[in-house]
Design a protein around this motif. Sequence first.
Motif, PDB file in Angstrom:
ATOM      1  N   ASN A   1       0.796  -1.228   0.000  1.00 51.77           N
ATOM      2  CA  ASN A   1       0.000   0.000   0.000  1.00 51.77           C
ATOM      3  C   ASN A   1       0.826   1.274   0.000  1.00 51.77           C
ATOM      4  O   ASN A   1       0.297   2.343  -0.293  1.00 51.77           O
ATOM      5  CB  ASN A   1      -0.942   0.007   1.213  1.00 51.77           C
ATOM      6  CG  ASN A   1      -2.051  -1.013   1.077  1.00 51.77           C
ATOM      7  OD1 ASN A   1      -3.033  -0.786   0.385  1.00 51.77           O
ATOM      8  ND2 ASN A   1      -1.877  -2.163   1.727  1.00 51.77           N
ATOM      9  N   GLN A   2       2.100   1.171   0.334  1.00 45.20           N
ATOM     10  CA  GLN A   2       2.915   2.377   0.404  1.00 45.20           C
ATOM     11  C   GLN A   2       3.398   2.852  -0.966  1.00 45.20           C
ATOM     12  O   GLN A   2       3.900   3.964  -1.102  1.00 45.20           O
ATOM     13  CB  GLN A   2       4.126   2.154   1.313  1.00 45.20           C
ATOM     14  CG  GLN A   2       5.146   1.165   0.752  1.00 45.20           C
ATOM     15  CD  GLN A   2       6.355   1.009   1.635  1.00 45.20           C
ATOM     16  OE1 GLN A   2       6.801   1.973   2.238  1.00 45.20           O
ATOM     17  NE2 GLN A   2       6.859  -0.199   1.737  1.00 45.20           N
ATOM     18  N   TYR A   3       3.240   2.004  -1.994  1.00 46.93           N
ATOM     19  CA  TYR A   3       3.758   2.371  -3.313  1.00 46.93           C
ATOM     20  C   TYR A   3       2.727   3.165  -4.098  1.00 46.93           C
ATOM     21  O   TYR A   3       1.556   2.799  -4.172  1.00 46.93           O
ATOM     22  CB  TYR A   3       4.181   1.118  -4.084  1.00 46.93           C
ATOM     23  CG  TYR A   3       5.411   0.479  -3.470  1.00 46.93           C
ATOM     24  CD1 TYR A   3       6.678   0.941  -3.790  1.00 46.93           C
ATOM     25  CD2 TYR A   3       5.295  -0.540  -2.524  1.00 46.93           C
ATOM     26  CE1 TYR A   3       7.802   0.395  -3.205  1.00 46.93           C
ATOM     27  CE2 TYR A   3       6.407  -1.092  -1.933  1.00 46.93           C
ATOM     28  CZ  TYR A   3       7.665  -0.623  -2.275  1.00 46.93           C
ATOM     29  OH  TYR A   3       8.780  -1.156  -1.686  1.00 46.93           O
ATOM     30  N   LYS A   4       3.238   4.251  -4.715  1.00 49.34           N
ATOM     31  CA  LYS A   4       2.351   5.179  -5.403  1.00 49.34           C
ATOM     32  C   LYS A   4       2.582   5.208  -6.914  1.00 49.34           C
ATOM     33  O   LYS A   4       1.816   5.841  -7.633  1.00 49.34           O
ATOM     34  CB  LYS A   4       2.536   6.604  -4.849  1.00 49.34           C
ATOM     35  CG  LYS A   4       2.338   6.716  -3.340  1.00 49.34           C
ATOM     36  CD  LYS A   4       0.941   6.312  -2.911  1.00 49.34           C
ATOM     37  CE  LYS A   4       0.745   6.446  -1.407  1.00 49.34           C
ATOM     38  NZ  LYS A   4      -0.584   5.967  -0.975  1.00 49.34           N
ATOM     39  N   ASP A   5       3.654   4.562  -7.379  1.00 47.87           N
ATOM     40  CA  ASP A   5       3.880   4.525  -8.818  1.00 47.87           C
ATOM     41  C   ASP A   5       4.121   3.085  -9.263  1.00 47.87           C
ATOM     42  O   ASP A   5       4.585   2.246  -8.493  1.00 47.87           O
ATOM     43  CB  ASP A   5       5.061   5.409  -9.227  1.00 47.87           C
ATOM     44  CG  ASP A   5       6.379   4.858  -8.722  1.00 47.87           C
ATOM     45  OD1 ASP A   5       7.099   4.207  -9.495  1.00 47.87           O
ATOM     46  OD2 ASP A   5       6.687   5.078  -7.524  1.00 47.87           O
ATOM     47  N   LYS A   6       3.810   2.816 -10.516  1.00 47.49           N
ATOM     48  CA  LYS A   6       3.809   1.457 -11.042  1.00 47.49           C
ATOM     49  C   LYS A   6       5.201   0.842 -11.068  1.00 47.49           C
ATOM     50  O   LYS A   6       5.379  -0.330 -10.691  1.00 47.49           O
ATOM     51  CB  LYS A   6       3.230   1.485 -12.458  1.00 47.49           C
ATOM     52  CG  LYS A   6       3.186   0.142 -13.143  1.00 47.49           C
ATOM     53  CD  LYS A   6       2.580   0.263 -14.515  1.00 47.49           C
ATOM     54  CE  LYS A   6       3.420   1.166 -15.403  1.00 47.49           C
ATOM     55  NZ  LYS A   6       2.872   1.302 -16.760  1.00 47.49           N
ATOM     56  N   ASN A   7       6.206   1.584 -11.510  1.00 49.35           N
ATOM     57  CA  ASN A   7       7.554   1.024 -11.635  1.00 49.35           C
ATOM     58  C   ASN A   7       8.102   0.566 -10.293  1.00 49.35           C
ATOM     59  O   ASN A   7       8.691  -0.511 -10.184  1.00 49.35           O
ATOM     60  CB  ASN A   7       8.496   2.049 -12.269  1.00 49.35           C
ATOM     61  CG  ASN A   7       8.136   2.344 -13.708  1.00 49.35           C
ATOM     62  OD1 ASN A   7       7.523   1.509 -14.376  1.00 49.35           O
ATOM     63  ND2 ASN A   7       8.505   3.507 -14.191  1.00 49.35           N
TER      64      ASN A   7
ATOM     65  N   ARG B   1      -5.308   0.498  -8.366  1.00 49.24           N
ATOM     66  CA  ARG B   1      -5.474   1.764  -7.665  1.00 49.24           C
ATOM     67  C   ARG B   1      -4.497   2.797  -8.189  1.00 49.24           C
ATOM     68  O   ARG B   1      -4.857   3.969  -8.424  1.00 49.24           O
ATOM     69  CB  ARG B   1      -5.253   1.546  -6.167  1.00 49.24           C
ATOM     70  CG  ARG B   1      -5.574   2.767  -5.304  1.00 49.24           C
ATOM     71  CD  ARG B   1      -4.788   2.728  -4.004  1.00 49.24           C
ATOM     72  NE  ARG B   1      -3.371   2.919  -4.256  1.00 49.24           N
ATOM     73  CZ  ARG B   1      -2.402   2.632  -3.386  1.00 49.24           C
ATOM     74  NH1 ARG B   1      -2.696   2.094  -2.234  1.00 49.24           N
ATOM     75  NH2 ARG B   1      -1.140   2.848  -3.698  1.00 49.24           N
ATOM     76  N   ILE B   2      -3.231   2.370  -8.381  1.00 45.57           N
ATOM     77  CA  ILE B   2      -2.213   3.293  -8.915  1.00 45.57           C
ATOM     78  C   ILE B   2      -2.616   3.772 -10.303  1.00 45.57           C
ATOM     79  O   ILE B   2      -2.519   4.970 -10.613  1.00 45.57           O
ATOM     80  CB  ILE B   2      -0.837   2.595  -8.941  1.00 45.57           C
ATOM     81  CG1 ILE B   2      -0.327   2.368  -7.517  1.00 45.57           C
ATOM     82  CG2 ILE B   2       0.167   3.416  -9.736  1.00 45.57           C
ATOM     83  CD1 ILE B   2       0.957   1.560  -7.448  1.00 45.57           C
ATOM     84  N   SER B   3      -3.078   2.826 -11.139  1.00 42.95           N
ATOM     85  CA  SER B   3      -3.487   3.197 -12.499  1.00 42.95           C
ATOM     86  C   SER B   3      -4.675   4.146 -12.472  1.00 42.95           C
ATOM     87  O   SER B   3      -4.724   5.126 -13.240  1.00 42.95           O
ATOM     88  CB  SER B   3      -3.844   1.931 -13.298  1.00 42.95           C
ATOM     89  OG  SER B   3      -2.748   1.062 -13.378  1.00 42.95           O
ATOM     90  N   TYR B   4      -5.611   3.866 -11.572  1.00 41.65           N
ATOM     91  CA  TYR B   4      -6.800   4.719 -11.471  1.00 41.65           C
ATOM     92  C   TYR B   4      -6.422   6.113 -10.997  1.00 41.65           C
ATOM     93  O   TYR B   4      -6.890   7.124 -11.547  1.00 41.65           O
ATOM     94  CB  TYR B   4      -7.799   4.071 -10.514  1.00 41.65           C
ATOM     95  CG  TYR B   4      -9.101   4.827 -10.377  1.00 41.65           C
ATOM     96  CD1 TYR B   4      -9.969   4.959 -11.454  1.00 41.65           C
ATOM     97  CD2 TYR B   4      -9.460   5.414  -9.162  1.00 41.65           C
ATOM     98  CE1 TYR B   4     -11.154   5.655 -11.343  1.00 41.65           C
ATOM     99  CE2 TYR B   4     -10.647   6.120  -9.033  1.00 41.65           C
ATOM    100  CZ  TYR B   4     -11.495   6.235 -10.127  1.00 41.65           C
ATOM    101  OH  TYR B   4     -12.673   6.928 -10.001  1.00 41.65           O
ATOM    102  N   GLU B   5      -5.546   6.159  -9.993  1.00 45.57           N
ATOM    103  CA  GLU B   5      -5.097   7.459  -9.497  1.00 45.57           C
ATOM    104  C   GLU B   5      -4.338   8.210 -10.579  1.00 45.57           C
ATOM    105  O   GLU B   5      -4.487   9.430 -10.722  1.00 45.57           O
ATOM    106  CB  GLU B   5      -4.214   7.267  -8.268  1.00 45.57           C
ATOM    107  CG  GLU B   5      -4.982   6.798  -7.027  1.00 45.57           C
ATOM    108  CD  GLU B   5      -4.067   6.548  -5.843  1.00 45.57           C
ATOM    109  OE1 GLU B   5      -2.822   6.593  -6.030  1.00 45.57           O
ATOM    110  OE2 GLU B   5      -4.573   6.296  -4.738  1.00 45.57           O
ATOM    111  N   LYS B   6      -3.526   7.457 -11.344  1.00 47.83           N
ATOM    112  CA  LYS B   6      -2.778   8.100 -12.421  1.00 47.83           C
ATOM    113  C   LYS B   6      -3.727   8.645 -13.479  1.00 47.83           C
ATOM    114  O   LYS B   6      -3.520   9.740 -14.022  1.00 47.83           O
ATOM    115  CB  LYS B   6      -1.810   7.091 -13.041  1.00 47.83           C
ATOM    116  CG  LYS B   6      -0.902   7.695 -14.100  1.00 47.83           C
ATOM    117  CD  LYS B   6       0.089   6.664 -14.621  1.00 47.83           C
ATOM    118  CE  LYS B   6       0.987   7.288 -15.690  1.00 47.83           C
ATOM    119  NZ  LYS B   6       1.956   6.304 -16.219  1.00 47.83           N
ATOM    120  N   GLU B   7      -4.775   7.859 -13.784  1.00 52.24           N
ATOM    121  CA  GLU B   7      -5.764   8.327 -14.763  1.00 52.24           C
ATOM    122  C   GLU B   7      -6.478   9.575 -14.272  1.00 52.24           C
ATOM    123  O   GLU B   7      -6.741  10.500 -15.054  1.00 52.24           O
ATOM    124  CB  GLU B   7      -6.773   7.212 -15.051  1.00 52.24           C
ATOM    125  CG  GLU B   7      -6.204   6.039 -15.836  1.00 52.24           C
ATOM    126  CD  GLU B   7      -7.193   4.905 -15.972  1.00 52.24           C
ATOM    127  OE1 GLU B   7      -8.332   5.053 -15.460  1.00 52.24           O
ATOM    128  OE2 GLU B   7      -6.847   3.872 -16.570  1.00 52.24           O
TER     129      GLU B   7
END
Length: 827
Positions: free
Chosen positions: A287-293, A440-446
């Motif tokens: 849960n702490q990760y905010k980016d895909k890479n 979640r990351i993809s949705y937030e990025k979108e």
Amino acid sequence: MSQTNQDLLNKLALYEAENARLKSALNLVDISRHKEMLDLIPELVFELNLDGKVNYINANGLAKYGYSYKEFTEDFSLQDIFPEDYPKILVNIDRILRNEPYERQTYWAKSKDGNRVPVISSTSIVYRNDLPYAIRGILFDVSKQHELEERYSLLFQLSPLTTLILHTEEGVIHQGNTKAEELFNLKQSDLISKRISDFIGEDGPAFKTYLLNASSDNNDKSFNTILFVRNSEERNVSISVTKFIKQGDSYFQCIFQDKTESIKRYKIDTENRKQKELLALSVFQLNQYKDKNSLYKYIARTLYAFNPKSVIIIGDYIPETHRVKINHIEGSKMAQLSEFLKFDISKLEIDVIDYQIPSNHFFVDIEDLLTTSSFFKTISKAKMVLLKTFLGVKKIYTGKLIVENKILGGIAILTPNENFLVENEFVEIFIAQAAIILERISYEKELIQAKENAIESDRLKSAFLSNMSHEIRTPMNAIIGFSNLVLNEDLDQELRTKYSSLIQNSGDVLIKLIDDIIDISKIESNQLEIRQEVFNINEVFEELEIEYYNILNEQTNVQMRFAYSKLPVNIKSDRSRLKQILNNLINNSIKFTPNGSIEVWYELLDNKIIFHVKDSGIGIPKEKQDIIFDRFRQVDESSTRPFRGAGLGLAISKHLSNLLGGDILVNSHRSVGTEFIVSLPSLIVKEIGDTKSFIKPHQQLECKWKDQLVYVAEDEQSNYLLIEAYLKKTEVRLVWLKNGKELIKAVQKEIPNLILLDLKMPEMDGYTAAEEIKSRYSKLPIIAQTAYAMSDEKRRAIEAGCDDFITKPIKKDILFYKMNKFLSKEI
């Protein structure tokens, strides 16, 4: 010999004979003295002389084996009683006489009626005057003891416990049972006489101490060690030792308990528990990760820690190709893997995501992936086997990062552990949770991207409206203002003509702007129509020449050159839209080329017709090349930009090219220039003939290059003969070389003034030759020549060291022009 000496020898002989007679008599006296007592003994009592001949056997002993005393007196021999073991008896007699240790063993005595009886012997030497003169002994019948030993031996062999009998404290193996054969993976005959320390290794000295403690009855614990059995297999064992005495010798009974599987299971259970604890903790850390890479890297490293010696491949799912584009690879041999495969594995795309995963399982085991997938389709079967061995792969699992049937990415686990997912089903929980986090990351990025797009769209809308106001009012101002001036009757003819021309130009700009706005509106509403027709492309180029001739007359610092076929080239396309594309590109080049040149040409390549518009203008920064085809976008979007325009021309041209079945590419470098390449389906009605040279403003040069040396590196003779014919009147010295290797050898012998270098040649191509020559002779000019005129070919040629580039078919005027730039100078 004197008489005295002879008398002495005779007396000595008499003495020796008398001594022998007395010794014999003494022996008989000894036996006769105890004969009556010895005859009563139920066991066989014997006396042998030093040669092994029987002197005496008691009566009961003879009777026990079925012989009479009379038979004994008739040259009786021990071989009659011990026909099988007689050679062993002689060996032991010899050892007894030499006071050497001998093996105490059971002999098989044979009675007269043929029965075999196990016996053991107790013997001693009889001395007279400190000299041995006979061997006496007694044979004990051990039939009952032997029966017990046979029973023990049977129980020993059938025992479910792995048992060895060690002889002496040195640990020499005396006997082993069937279970010992299984544990040591050796036959009993191969085990006997080996030392137990041979199988224990470093623990050998400690085990010897353990045996000593067992001898002193102070050892009540087992000995734990590792056995190195046949084929280098390691077995964890616990050894319990019991000491016993047999026939006066010390032996050790060692019982082995094989704990290998239990220890292995314990380690696996412990490791699985630790791994599952780690994985459980990892689920929360996702849960702490905010980016895909970063998330991908964490997933790969966690799975690798969970399954050491594996290779973890993770990447993005590409819906258009149904493949996974690799984002991250984790594994112990990744540094060597790309070198092994001869390409960068991180740039691969794999199709493992297409494999159907069972609905009740998150991963699928793909045994034949390495041989069926395009993952390694270019690798030979032999190298495939080496690759499997190199990675140590036994199982390949692939899974999907999927949420509610939406595929986000893919994972491949190449592992040496055949039971990886069977034992570690918790991996699926981790991957499923990772997929949720990825969504979640993809949705937030979108959401972030949508917000940025909305802000950018609002900004572009405001900028566009402001720009449109400026772009419309500027020509309208000129039209209205100069129209008022032209109406002034006092205006002379020269000013009237000049003002009329400005009015016309401003009207053209305004019409062009209105047309662009209409076109972009049609594009937005998907109402732009394409009308196919057959037309001569040369006529379009002639029209463009006429249209831009007057424009460039006013822009004296810019030269425009058109090149096209002398023969008609009829294609089927939308004539007006193609001309609109070329107009937009040429106008763009004129706008951003304050001085220099603009070149427009076309070519037929791979069933396509390729149009080039190339200028030597200010160029486009690399970071801006992605946006120039966007609507309402320009390289400089500031209010102080020096160039006018609505930012619609390139966007319209891009869309029109796509509608015509093609595309536009750009190749640009700041302060060097820009080349737009329009690629369209050719639909050629008639093939292209000889290409016409640039006609404006360049004129054919009359060149004289006497004594100038030019190397022509060309594998095709016809191509060389053409160049030779072109250059015949120039008096230049030509040397024909058929490949890159010949060229390099020639340059080493004599440096030319210029090299004409074909890029595609056998043995060594032009790129390699250019790099090697330029590394030694940096100022030696090279003009690359090739039948492939794509921008990438030109870029590669320039990067290899070529100073210029000419495309085939080579035109005489172009060849002269380019050669003259270098032959008019000294190297």
